[in-house]
Write an enzyme that holds these catalytic residues in place. Structure first.
Site, PDB file in Angstrom:
ATOM      1  N   HIS A 197      -8.822 -23.681   4.924  1.00  0.00           N
ATOM      2  CA  HIS A 197      -9.267 -23.378   3.558  1.00  0.00           C
ATOM      3  C   HIS A 197     -10.766 -23.148   3.566  1.00  0.00           C
ATOM      4  CE1 HIS A 197     -10.245 -23.981  -0.724  1.00  0.00           C
ATOM      5  NE2 HIS A 197      -9.025 -23.562  -0.926  1.00  0.00           N
ATOM      6  N   ASP A 231       2.383 -27.453  -2.406  1.00  0.00           N
ATOM      7  CA  ASP A 231       1.218 -27.541  -3.291  1.00  0.00           C
ATOM      8  C   ASP A 231       0.051 -26.826  -2.610  1.00  0.00           C
ATOM      9  OD1 ASP A 231       2.578 -29.083  -5.213  1.00  0.00           O
ATOM     10  OD2 ASP A 231       2.202 -30.908  -4.047  1.00  0.00           O
ATOM     11  N   LEU A 232      -0.330 -25.695  -3.131  1.00  0.00           N
ATOM     12  CA  LEU A 232      -1.327 -24.833  -2.500  1.00  0.00           C
ATOM     13  C   LEU A 232      -2.631 -25.573  -2.233  1.00  0.00           C
ATOM     14  CD1 LEU A 232      -1.941 -21.944  -1.536  1.00  0.00           C
ATOM     15  CD2 LEU A 232      -2.785 -21.453  -3.849  1.00  0.00           C
ATOM     16  N   ASP A 233      -3.062 -25.560  -0.962  1.00  0.00           N
ATOM     17  CA  ASP A 233      -4.321 -26.161  -0.531  1.00  0.00           C
ATOM     18  C   ASP A 233      -4.422 -27.648  -0.855  1.00  0.00           C
ATOM     19  OD1 ASP A 233      -5.205 -23.686   0.426  1.00  0.00           O
ATOM     20  OD2 ASP A 233      -5.961 -23.114  -1.548  1.00  0.00           O
ATOM     21  N   GLU A 234      -3.274 -28.327  -0.890  1.00  0.00           N
ATOM     22  CA  GLU A 234      -3.262 -29.754  -1.186  1.00  0.00           C
ATOM     23  C   GLU A 234      -2.625 -30.564  -0.064  1.00  0.00           C
ATOM     24  OE1 GLU A 234      -4.686 -31.124  -3.742  1.00  0.00           O
ATOM     25  OE2 GLU A 234      -5.213 -29.284  -4.804  1.00  0.00           O
TER      26      GLU A 234
END
Length: 290
Positions: A197, A231-234
Site C-alpha cells: 500500500h 476489507d481493502l487495505d485493512e
C-alpha cells in the site's frame, strides 16, 4: 539409512498453539529423537491471546524424507492443537508476481531474486496491462496478460486461478497491481497474498496520496506491506517503511521517496513470508525477523 529423492538436510518448523506447559520440551524432544540438530530458535508468548508461537531451524544429521518427518510430527501437533508448517528450508517457494504499469516493485524483487537475496521461484508474472512485458522477457519469466474490466472480472479471476493452480503457486504478490480482487478470490488467498500500500497505514486514501500528503505538510512518508483481505487495505500488516521529509520536498520528491519505501517494505515482506517467518495472530502478525 540411505538418502532418497525426498530426503531433507535442513528444515524449518513454525507453529502456533494455545500456551501451555511442555510445548518446547515436546518439540525439541521430537527433533532430537529424529536426529535433528537445532540451529536457531525463536519464540513468542502472546499474553493478550494466551497463544504461543515458535520458529525453529534444524539440520538433519541423518538422511530422512520430509514426508516421513511431517507424518511423524502429527502426533505432537495434535497433542498441543498446533497450527504448523514443517518444510525444507532450502526449497524455493513458488511466488506469482502481479503488476499493472508501475515497475519499481517488480524491478526490485527481480533484482533481489537475481542476487540470491530471495529464496523464491517465480513461474510467471501476471498483469492486466502489457506494458511491463519487456522486463519479464529480460528476466526469462513468462508474462501472462489478463485484461480486467468491470464486466470481465469473474472471467479474469478464473483465468488467474488457473495460473495459480497450474504453477503450484504458494504466494501471490501484488507488486503494485492496481485491481481490487473479489471477496471470493481474497478468501481463497487468505494468508497467501501480499499487497503493498502506498501509505504508512493508516494514511491518505484515494487518488494522489502523495499530493494529499504534500498539501497537509507531512513529515513522514511510507508504505505498508500487508496480507490481502476482503476489507481493502485493512489486512494484517507484515512490514512498514518510512522516510522523513520536510518543507523542501516537492510532490515529485515524495513520489520518489514513496516508491523506495514501497520497494523496501514489499521485498522484506516477501522474504520473511517465503522463509516462514510470518504467522497470523488474529488480525495481527508475528514476524520472526532474521
Amino acid at each position: 539409512m540411505t538418502a532418497s529423492d525426498d530426503s531433507v538436510e535442513n528444515i524449518t518448523l513454525t507453529l502456533s498453539c494455545p500456551n501451555t506447559i511442555g510445548i518446547v520440551h515436546a518439540v525439541t524432544g521430537f527433533l532430537v529423537s529424529h536426529k535433528c540438530n537445532i540451529m536457531s530458535s525463536q519464540q513468542f508468548d502472546d499474553e493478550m491471546t494466551d497463544r504461543f508461537f515458535l520458529r525453529i531451524q534444524a539440520r538433519c544429521e541423518k538422511p530422512i524424507s520430509l514426508p516421513a518427518l511431517q507424518a511423524a510430527f502429527k502426533a505432537t501437533a495434535e497433542a498441543y492443537d498446533m497450527d504448523y508448517t514443517l518444510v525444507d528450508t532450502k526449497r524455493p517457494m513458488n511466488v506469482l508476481l502481479m503488476v499493472s504499469k508501475f515497475d519499481h516493485c517488480l524491478n526490485d524483487l527481480l533484482y533481489r531474486l537475481r542476487m540470491g537475496q530471495l529464496n523464491i521461484n517465480v513461474p510467471a508474472i501476471v498483469s492486466n496491462w502489457s506494458d511491463l512485458k519487456p522486463i519479464a522477457d529480460a528476466a526469462g519469466i513468462p508474462y501472462i496478460h489478463i485484461p480486467v474490466t468491470k464486466d470481465t472480472k469473474a472471467e479474469a479471476e478464473a483465468e488467474l486461478q488457473k495460473v495459480i493452480d497450474e504453477n503450484n503457486v504458494e504466494l501471490v504478490v501484488l507488486a503494485r497491481y492496481m485491481q481490487v480482487l473479489s471477496n471470493e478470490m481474497t478468501q481463497k488467498l487468505e494468508g497467501k497474498a501480499i499487497n503493498i500500500h502506498h501509505s504508512f497505514l493508516p494514511g491518505f486514501k484515494g487518488a494522489k496520496p502523495y499530493h494529499q500528503a504534500y498539501d497537509r505538510g507531512v513529515k513522514l512518508v511510507g508504505a505498508t506491506a500487508h496480507y490481502v483481505t476482503a476489507d481493502l487495505d485493512e489486512g494484517p500488516i507484515i512490514e512498514q517503511q518510512v522516510f522523513r521529509v520536510d518543507h523542501t520536498h516537492q510532490p515529485e520528491d515524495l513520489v520518489a521517496a514513496g516508491r523506495d519505501a514501497e520497494s523496501q517494505a514489499l521485498s522484506r515482506a516477501v522474504r520473511w513470508h517465503s522463509e516462514n517467518r510470518v504467522m497470523l495472530n488474529g488480525h495481527r502478525t508475528v514476524v520472526f525477523q532474521g
